[in-house]
Scaffold this active site. Structure first.
Site, PDB file in Angstrom:
ATOM      1  CG  HIS A 165      -0.446   0.172   2.513  1.00  0.00           C
ATOM      2  ND1 HIS A 165      -1.150   0.778   3.531  1.00  0.00           N
ATOM      3  CD2 HIS A 165       0.764  -0.172   3.032  1.00  0.00           C
ATOM      4  CE1 HIS A 165      -0.414   0.805   4.615  1.00  0.00           C
ATOM      5  NE2 HIS A 165       0.741   0.224   4.350  1.00  0.00           N
ATOM      6  CG  HIS A 166       3.803   2.420   2.578  1.00  0.00           C
ATOM      7  ND1 HIS A 166       3.001   3.415   3.079  1.00  0.00           N
ATOM      8  CD2 HIS A 166       4.136   1.629   3.639  1.00  0.00           C
ATOM      9  CE1 HIS A 166       2.859   3.246   4.384  1.00  0.00           C
ATOM     10  NE2 HIS A 166       3.526   2.162   4.744  1.00  0.00           N
ATOM     11  CB  ALA A 167       4.135   0.403  -4.084  1.00  0.00           C
TER      12      ALA A 167
END
Length: 649
Positions: free
Chosen positions: A155-157
């Protein structure tokens, strides 16, 4: 023992369409191949995160009640639905890295909170492909619910940047694939990872077909991934405005009562109004009790109850995709509790509980923000109350303070209300006042603020002291008025905080919503300021009013750059000073701007120094509380304005 597949499940040829046994409606995705990504020196994002979950499911024999789904790597075409070609090429290149290349690039990847090795490529592609297969199985009706036990997380990408332990944004790519290949278009992504899913929100920030809701530790933008993107006012953009919902916890230690309260007041009402066709949980378990990275207190039962509530949406179509979670026992137990729920078991009971003051205040502020976009959100019903005390007749304290302020300014400076026309009358009536020499004075000060929005000027909305706040607002006004009057300047005072329930609710798309505050400033510029006799104009923006001032500069730059000699921004501890959007206006802005902020403001850190160059004079004040920052900074503001006005026209 690390088991890859359910040995009872029959193998199938790739040419044979997948048909799960009719009695199994819940599936899982897992492969030990995803352990090929690891750091030899040890790391929080370790292979044991998934092997421990899988072993616990096998030990409880839950795998015998679930259908195994074959895993496969994400394809380039799928990844490019979200990510750039550069991101794909970079991840593909990891498999060919030599030991020396890994050592040489280690410092670079550490600053992105990543580690890489030859096994990273395979694991990242399988992790993303596994979540895709899980979502497609549910979207196509093959299964009702699936748990994708996949790593590395995603989810940070962001579309153009891998970061934060994440390479591909698994959930974002899977969402796009589902929308491309199935009739399902309206998708809810609920992210309960302790960190804000910046990459997921960035992907869908302007997309109304995807509702992104995140509950995360925020701490004024100082908790990873840092910045204002995960703040409660970050609600999307364009046609996606209102379809990003952030519930940002201001401190560590949030637990079951706080998360359940947020679900009942914010998450579920918005989700019901959105009516998703598919629900995907970005299930990070790093808010679990015992996780040293998240430092929160959600129990396995807490995660189970949240899963149970979400299971009632979208006709029961639910995918749980693993994200973070770095205490192996806490992650395993939490994942096991979620697995029980998706298999149809009731969640374990929770003890009697009530949400913390921090949580109720945060939820109330989020409700005020989201009530602009969702009819199901009633901010008044979320307002924190002490005990059972209830006042049947609601009198807003903002109106009392505004009336007192208007009386004070008229009595001491003969300031009068400025008449407004059209839709501006209701939200801003009585909130624009000026000195009687507005049209004659050669020097005019425009003070834009959000007086009355009590939360916006506080160091922390969780430690709100009403007496301190009231004193700060009035004392700051008195000191500034006294100085302006003494210098013989005219003043136009603009309160940009609209009266509750009077802002226009457009029937048009979110992309066509009109910014009332910018409209008010533009109206005043066109009908009063520009037509006045002032040859020198000073803008002072306070807190959230700084952004509308910048919007005005962008909209009326050709006339503003001839008359405006000084632009002052007074920002709080967590706010980021803004600049005009257009590059050609920024050089002018840098020559006439001054920003007053805390010496501990995050843009003064070494890694953010590039942001400082956009502004002219910066006045760091050695204080943390905004009340003291403003009072200490008044002499600096006065000196800057005087210096700017003394320059030749």
């Amino acid at each position: 023992m690390d088991v890859d597949v359910d040995r009872r499940a029959p193998q199938r040829s790739v040419s044979v369409p997948f048909q799960p046994p009719r009695d199994l409606t819940v599936g899982y995705v897992y492969s030990s191949e995803m352990t090929s990504h690891f750091n030899p020196r040890g790391h929080q994002e370790a292979p044991e995160r998934i092997t421990r979950i899988w072993q616990a499911i096998v030990d409880e024999k839950y795998n015998t009640k679930m259908q195994w789904l074959p895993i496969r790597p994400v394809t380039k075409a799928e990844a490019l639905l979200v990510h750039s070609q550069t991101t794909w090429d970079l991840i593909e290149a990891y498999q060919y890295m030599s030991e020396q290349q890994i050592v040489d690039s280690e410092a670079y990847y550490e600053q992105l909170s990543l580690y890489v090795m030859p096994g990273t490529t395979r694991a990242a592609r399988l992790s993303c492909g596994g979540v895709i297969e899980a979502c497609l199985a549910v979207a196509r009706g093959r299964l009702r619910k699936v748990f994708a036990i996949c790593r590395p997380p995603g989810h940070h990408a962001e579309p153009d940047q891998s970061m934060g332990f994440c390479f591909f944004n698994n959930v974002a790519v899977a969402t796009r694939v589902v929308q491309e290949l199935t009739p399902i278009k309206r998708i809810l992504i609920l992210d309960w990872d302790v960190h804000h899913g910046n990459g997921t929100q960035r992907t869908f920030n302007d997309d109304p077909s995807v509702l992104y809701i995140s509950l995360h530790r925020y701490e004024g933008g100082n908790f990873y991934p840092c910045g204002e993107f995960g703040g409660m006012t970050s609600c999307g953009e364009g046609s996606g405005l209102g379809f990003s919902v952030n519930i940002p916890w201001p401190e560590k230690g949030m637990g079951d009562p706080d998360y359940i309260h947020a679900f009942q007041r914010i998450v579920m009402p918005i989700a019901m109004e959105f009516a998703p066709e598919l629900v995907i949980i970005s299930a990070g378990f790093d808010a679990a009790l015992g996780d040293e990275l998240g430092e929160c207190k959600v129990s396995p039962a807490g995660y189970a109850h949240m899963t149970h509530m979400l299971s009632g949406l979208a006709g029961g179509r639910l995918v749980v995709a693993l994200e973070g979670g770095y205490n192996l026992n806490a992650t395993m137990n939490s994942a096991l509790a979620v697995t029980k729920v998706i298999l149809g078991e009731a969640p374990d009971p929770l003890p009697p509980m009530h949400a913390s003051e921090t949580a109720t205040e945060t939820v109330y502020l989020v409700a005020k923000e989201q009530s602009k976009y969702w009819k199901n959100i009633d901010a008044n019903s979320c307002e924190p109350r002490e005990g059972n005390y209830f006042v049947p007749t609601l009198i807003l304290i903002t109106e009392v303070l505004q009336a007192h302020r208007a009386h004070y300014l008229y009595k001491n400076y003969k300031m009068m209300q400025v008449p407004l026309l059209g839709f501006l009358q209701n939200p801003f009536a009585g909130q624009v006042i000026c000195t009687p020499d507005l049209f004659e004075n050669k020097t005019l000060v425009v003070l834009a603020h959000e007086f009355g929005n009590l939360r916006l000027e506080l160091e922390s909305a969780m430690t709100c002291d009403l007496n301190l706040e009231r004193s700060y607002l009035l004392d700051f006004t008195k000191e500034l008025m006294r100085w302006i009057n003494g210098e013989g300047y005219a003043l136009l005072d603009v309160n940009l905080y609209p009266k509750p329930f009077t802002s226009r609710l457009s029937n048009k798309k979110n992309s066509e919503r009109y910014d009332d505050t910018t409209a008010l400033l533009t109206y005043l510029w066109d009908n009063y300021i520009h037509l006045s006799g002032a040859k020198k104009v000073v803008f002072i923006g306070h807190g959230p009013a700084c952004q509308p001032l910048m919007n005005l500069i962008d909209a009326r730059f050709n006339s503003i750059n001839r008359y405006v000699k000084a632009v002052v921004q007074v920002v709080g501890f967590a706010k980021v000073p803004v600049t005009p959007k257009k590059d050609e206006f920024r050089s002018w802005y840098a020559k006439c701007s001054c920003v007053l902020l805390s010496a501990n403001h995050h843009i003064l850190r070494p890694e953010a120094l590039h942001s400082i160059k956009k502004h002219g004079v910066l006045c760091p004040i050695e204080e943390l509380q905004p009340v003291r920052i403003v009072m200490k900074g008044l002499p600096a503001i006065q000196a800057f304005i005087k210096a700017q006005l003394e320059k030749p026209i």
